[in-house]
Design a protein around this motif. Structure first.
Motif, mmCIF file in Angstrom:
data_model
loop_
_atom_site.group_PDB
_atom_site.id
_atom_site.type_symbol
_atom_site.label_atom_id
_atom_site.label_comp_id
_atom_site.label_asym_id
_atom_site.label_seq_id
_atom_site.Cartn_x
_atom_site.Cartn_y
_atom_site.Cartn_z
ATOM 1 N N GLU A 1 2.182 20.588 -15.662
ATOM 2 C CA GLU A 1 1.368 21.799 -15.726
ATOM 3 C C GLU A 1 0.614 22.068 -14.426
ATOM 4 O O GLU A 1 -0.342 22.844 -14.403
ATOM 5 C CB GLU A 1 0.394 21.700 -16.899
ATOM 6 C CG GLU A 1 1.102 21.610 -18.250
ATOM 7 C CD GLU A 1 0.144 21.640 -19.414
ATOM 8 O OE1 GLU A 1 -1.079 21.550 -19.171
ATOM 9 O OE2 GLU A 1 0.605 21.755 -20.569
ATOM 10 N N ALA A 2 1.059 21.456 -13.338
ATOM 11 C CA ALA A 2 0.409 21.677 -12.046
ATOM 12 C C ALA A 2 0.716 23.070 -11.532
ATOM 13 O O ALA A 2 1.766 23.649 -11.830
ATOM 14 C CB ALA A 2 0.886 20.639 -11.046
ATOM 15 N N SER A 3 -0.209 23.593 -10.768
ATOM 16 C CA SER A 3 0.036 24.872 -10.112
ATOM 17 C C SER A 3 1.065 24.664 -9.003
ATOM 18 O O SER A 3 1.308 23.539 -8.560
ATOM 19 C CB SER A 3 -1.255 25.431 -9.526
ATOM 20 O OG SER A 3 -1.830 24.495 -8.616
ATOM 21 N N GLU A 4 1.682 25.732 -8.559
ATOM 22 C CA GLU A 4 2.734 25.633 -7.555
ATOM 23 C C GLU A 4 2.223 24.937 -6.294
ATOM 24 O O GLU A 4 1.235 25.345 -5.692
ATOM 25 C CB GLU A 4 3.252 27.027 -7.200
ATOM 26 C CG GLU A 4 4.452 26.998 -6.260
ATOM 27 C CD GLU A 4 5.037 28.372 -6.022
ATOM 28 O OE1 GLU A 4 5.905 28.503 -5.149
ATOM 29 O OE2 GLU A 4 4.607 29.319 -6.728
ATOM 30 N N GLY A 5 2.909 23.870 -5.913
ATOM 31 C CA GLY A 5 2.525 23.126 -4.725
ATOM 32 C C GLY A 5 1.399 22.131 -4.946
ATOM 33 O O GLY A 5 1.025 21.409 -4.026
ATOM 34 N N GLY A 6 0.866 22.079 -6.167
ATOM 35 C CA GLY A 6 -0.249 21.173 -6.454
ATOM 36 C C GLY A 6 0.206 19.804 -6.893
ATOM 37 O O GLY A 6 1.400 19.551 -7.088
ATOM 38 N N LYS A 7 -0.743 18.905 -7.058
ATOM 39 C CA LYS A 7 -0.469 17.556 -7.521
ATOM 40 C C LYS A 7 0.057 17.609 -8.964
ATOM 41 O O LYS A 7 -0.485 18.342 -9.791
ATOM 42 C CB LYS A 7 -1.756 16.725 -7.470
ATOM 43 C CG LYS A 7 -1.573 15.276 -7.872
ATOM 44 C CD LYS A 7 -2.888 14.525 -7.756
ATOM 45 C CE LYS A 7 -2.739 13.082 -8.198
ATOM 46 N NZ LYS A 7 -4.023 12.339 -8.118
ATOM 47 N N PRO A 8 1.111 16.861 -9.274
ATOM 48 C CA PRO A 8 1.674 16.900 -10.631
ATOM 49 C C PRO A 8 0.635 16.570 -11.700
ATOM 50 O O PRO A 8 -0.188 15.675 -11.521
ATOM 51 C CB PRO A 8 2.770 15.831 -10.585
ATOM 52 C CG PRO A 8 3.145 15.731 -9.147
ATOM 53 C CD PRO A 8 1.870 15.962 -8.386
ATOM 54 N N LYS A 9 0.681 17.317 -12.801
ATOM 55 C CA LYS A 9 -0.188 17.070 -13.945
ATOM 56 C C LYS A 9 0.691 17.031 -15.190
ATOM 57 O O LYS A 9 1.003 18.058 -15.787
ATOM 58 C CB LYS A 9 -1.241 18.178 -14.067
ATOM 59 C CG LYS A 9 -2.243 18.208 -12.927
ATOM 60 C CD LYS A 9 -3.272 19.307 -13.136
ATOM 61 C CE LYS A 9 -4.280 19.333 -11.992
ATOM 62 N NZ LYS A 9 -5.297 20.418 -12.170
ATOM 63 N N TRP A 10 1.102 15.833 -15.540
ATOM 64 C CA TRP A 10 2.002 15.678 -16.675
ATOM 65 C C TRP A 10 1.212 15.608 -17.968
ATOM 66 O O TRP A 10 0.391 14.722 -18.155
ATOM 67 C CB TRP A 10 2.865 14.437 -16.484
ATOM 68 C CG TRP A 10 3.806 14.568 -15.336
ATOM 69 C CD1 TRP A 10 3.638 14.107 -14.066
ATOM 70 C CD2 TRP A 10 5.064 15.250 -15.349
ATOM 71 N NE1 TRP A 10 4.709 14.439 -13.280
ATOM 72 C CE2 TRP A 10 5.601 15.147 -14.036
ATOM 73 C CE3 TRP A 10 5.786 15.929 -16.335
ATOM 74 C CZ2 TRP A 10 6.841 15.702 -13.707
ATOM 75 C CZ3 TRP A 10 7.015 16.479 -15.998
ATOM 76 C CH2 TRP A 10 7.534 16.366 -14.705
ATOM 77 N N ARG A 11 1.490 16.558 -18.861
ATOM 78 C CA ARG A 11 0.783 16.658 -20.133
ATOM 79 C C ARG A 11 1.782 16.599 -21.284
ATOM 80 O O ARG A 11 2.899 17.118 -21.184
ATOM 81 C CB ARG A 11 -0.014 17.969 -20.201
ATOM 82 C CG ARG A 11 -1.099 18.070 -19.128
ATOM 83 C CD ARG A 11 -2.223 17.090 -19.396
ATOM 84 N NE ARG A 11 -3.304 17.197 -18.411
ATOM 85 C CZ ARG A 11 -3.430 16.406 -17.356
ATOM 86 N NH1 ARG A 11 -2.524 15.460 -17.134
ATOM 87 N NH2 ARG A 11 -4.432 16.551 -16.513
ATOM 88 N N LEU A 12 1.353 15.981 -22.373
ATOM 89 C CA LEU A 12 2.221 15.818 -23.540
ATOM 90 C C LEU A 12 2.606 17.177 -24.117
ATOM 91 O O LEU A 12 1.748 18.013 -24.395
ATOM 92 C CB LEU A 12 1.502 14.986 -24.598
ATOM 93 C CG LEU A 12 2.298 14.640 -25.860
ATOM 94 C CD1 LEU A 12 3.471 13.724 -25.515
ATOM 95 C CD2 LEU A 12 1.382 13.960 -26.889
ATOM 96 N N ALA A 13 3.911 17.402 -24.283
ATOM 97 C CA ALA A 13 4.408 18.660 -24.832
ATOM 98 C C ALA A 13 5.012 18.478 -26.216
ATOM 99 O O ALA A 13 4.991 19.403 -27.037
ATOM 100 C CB ALA A 13 5.460 19.263 -23.897
ATOM 101 N N GLN A 14 5.568 17.282 -26.481
ATOM 102 C CA GLN A 14 6.228 17.049 -27.769
ATOM 103 C C GLN A 14 6.260 15.558 -28.052
ATOM 104 O O GLN A 14 6.563 14.757 -27.179
ATOM 105 C CB GLN A 14 7.660 17.608 -27.737
ATOM 106 C CG GLN A 14 8.520 17.280 -28.939
ATOM 107 C CD GLN A 14 8.049 17.976 -30.206
ATOM 108 O OE1 GLN A 14 7.302 18.948 -30.139
ATOM 109 N NE2 GLN A 14 8.489 17.499 -31.364
ATOM 110 N N GLY A 15 5.936 15.174 -29.286
ATOM 111 C CA GLY A 15 6.028 13.781 -29.689
ATOM 112 C C GLY A 15 4.704 13.044 -29.662
ATOM 113 O O GLY A 15 3.634 13.642 -29.524
ATOM 114 N N VAL A 16 4.788 11.720 -29.764
ATOM 115 C CA VAL A 16 3.613 10.849 -29.833
ATOM 116 C C VAL A 16 3.522 10.020 -28.554
ATOM 117 O O VAL A 16 4.464 9.298 -28.195
ATOM 118 C CB VAL A 16 3.698 9.904 -31.048
ATOM 119 C CG1 VAL A 16 2.515 8.935 -31.058
ATOM 120 C CG2 VAL A 16 3.754 10.709 -32.340
#
Length: 262
Positions: A109-124
């Motif tokens: 969910e990081a903005s373009e060119g930003g540091k990666p922000k991995w957020r849970l989208a599905q599952g546990v």
């Protein structure tokens, strides 16, 4: 993306699965339900829990090149290895945080060119993921401690820890064994080259080899190595690999060791 664990070194990293469904589809009650169904289908198709994957683990590639994985193997070097076809592929399993669930799926969910922000989208799984500083998709392992993951550092035996060349050979031999095991018996490889061998039978044979290979490689770690990383008990793991392998696999392991010396 989802998480994988390398069977050889116990590193955790991200595996990109593809493009998730557009969240703009989740409008209204019916839209949200349809979007959730799409996410679930994505998870079921691309994140199978029982399949072993052969992936370019950044830590093991550092070992295989006789480099220090903490200092000498960053995003640039990993990219060069992948581009030039030099990377070794290690047996890896997808991570689950609940035995009754599929591996979780994450969205950047990081903005373009930003540091990666991995957020849970599905599952546990954890709501977010913390990567280490190598910029290779490898996770900062201690961050997984609250979620029941064994975060103890890799404890290599002295004969590998004190000899980078021996460690490089061990990784290359282990990868050769894993690749041959996932491909299946040589007679199956010959069959798929027969003119009358149709695509359906090819797929069935490949799926059968994958299931059998995955089962063998998981038992290699879970039983032979007592659930610990393969490299921690390499002498025992290597002996077991040789004992269960046909001559063609043994030859591939020998060639992998020779390739390191060239």
């Amino acid at each position: 993306a989802t998480l994988y664990r390398c069977a050889l070194c116990d590193s955790y990293a991200l595996l990109t699965l593809g493009l998730l469904p557009d969240r703009k589809l989740a409008r209204g009650i019916k839209g949200k339900k349809a979007y959730e169904d799409l996410l679930e289908d994505f998870q079921e198709r691309l994140a199978p829990v029982h399949k072993t994957f052969l992936l370019a683990c950044v830590t093991c590639n550092a070992f295989a090149s006789a480099s220090d994985p903490e200092k000498g193997f960053d995003q640039v070097k990993q990219g060069e290895y992948l581009r030039d076809g030099l990377a070794v592929l290690t047996p890896c399993d997808l991570v689950v945080f609940d035995d009754q669930e599929l591996p979780p799926v994450y969205r950047d969910e990081a903005s373009e060119g930003g540091k990666p922000k991995w957020r849970l989208a599905q599952g546990v799984g954890p709501a977010g993921l913390e990567l280490d500083r190598t910029r290779t998709g490898r996770l900062f392992k201690p961050s997984l401690r609250p979620f029941g993951i064994d975060v103890n550092p890799l404890n290599l035996p002295g004969y590998l820890a004190n000899d980078r060349d021996a460690l490089a050979v061990a990784v290359r031999e282990a990868c050769a064994f894993a690749e041959a095991t996932m491909e299946g018996q040589p007679e199956n490889a010959d069959l798929v080259n027969e003119p009358e061998f149709d695509e359906t039978r090819i797929t069935e044979t490949q799926n059968r080899n994958e299931r059998s290979g995955s089962k063998t490689l998981r038992a290699w770690r879970d039983v032979t190595c007592g659930g610990r990383p393969v490299l921690e008990t390499w002498n025992e793991a290597r002996s077991a690999a040789i004992a269960m392998s046909p001559d063609t696999t043994k030859a591939r392991m020998e060639q992998a060791a020779k390739d390191k010396g060239e």
